[in-house]
Design an enzyme around this catalytic site. Sequence first.
Site, PDB file in Angstrom:
ATOM      1  CB  SER A   9      -0.924  -0.524   1.508  1.00 20.60           C
ATOM      2  OG  SER A   9      -1.321  -1.552   1.188  1.00 20.60           O
ATOM      3  CB  ALA A 233       5.687  -0.853  11.473  1.00 18.27           C
ATOM      4  CE  LYS A 234       3.671   0.746   4.389  1.00 17.34           C
ATOM      5  NZ  LYS A 234       2.580   0.296   3.570  1.00 17.34           N
ATOM      6  NE  ARG A 235       1.625  -0.106  13.543  1.00 16.40           N
ATOM      7  CZ  ARG A 235       1.709  -0.569  13.015  1.00 16.40           C
ATOM      8  NH1 ARG A 235       1.142  -1.143  11.714  1.00 16.40           N
ATOM      9  NH2 ARG A 235       1.140  -1.945  13.768  1.00 16.40           N
ATOM     10  N   GLY A 237       7.867   4.326  12.085  1.00 12.50           N
ATOM     11  CA  GLY A 237       9.229   5.350  11.335  1.00 12.50           C
ATOM     12  C   GLY A 237      10.489   4.326  10.750  1.00 12.50           C
TER      13      GLY A 237
END
Length: 264
Positions: A9, A233-235, A237
């Site tokens: 995504s 995880a992207k969220r 960072g």
Amino acid sequence: MYRTRFAPSPTGYLHLGHAFSALTGFAAAQAQGGEFLLRIEDIDHTRCRPDFEQAIHDDLRWLGLDWPEPVLRQSEHMADYQAALERLRDMGVLYADARTRRGEAEAALSAPQGEDMAENAPAPPAWRLSLEACRRALGARYDALSFFEGADERRADPGVNGDVVLGRKDIGVAYHLCVVVDDARQGVTHVHRGHDLYDATHTQVLLQALLGLPTPVYAHHALLLDDQGRRLAKRKGSKALRDYRAEGLTAQAVRDRLLTADQG
Ligand code: GLU
């Protein structure tokens, strides 16, 4: 034909965990003389960004991957997901959930009065999958749902996720539904993805059974950990692939590091 896909995504930059999913899928497709597809899962227009999408293409090319064009972008197929949702609704396995989150309810109460009626119209509901109705619809098949994790056949237990939302209030559809529709439409035979999506598989196998779609073989790889032992995880960072590139790390070094990493 063996066909796998990498389906990010575009809500952030790819990190090493994404690179690992993509590389293992690509290597498996090559070993089997099959095909590796890229699919852009961009149904959520509130979080997806064109620059992240472009970066996905750039980062994967830099890693040495290629894939057939055109790439399927889910935002261009919303009507198909709506149609699948409609089908499930007609089967009687969905129910409307009009509950508002606390924040939304408060916002509605403090909204200026006397505005156009449309603004005060009730928000569309979310549509949830009723596991009870699924059990009725599938009968004995419900308890026999299964999938292959590699060579290992496992029982699918959709109860782990409960009554998931398949029609989001804001965008009308939701992740599980779109993935299942596209894996079938694209003839995906094998799914390589991180273990964070293992539970999602239980729900997706149920949806495949309801919609009469084939179930691919799954391979959920262990998640990579950062230097502090936290999951990438992207969220959170996690360091982006492109930051490693900017620091001068070569694609070959990334590939070596990932494909020889201890996946314990
Ligand atoms: N789009 C999902 C994500 O970025 C992955 C979908 C999948 O591999 O099934 O987390």
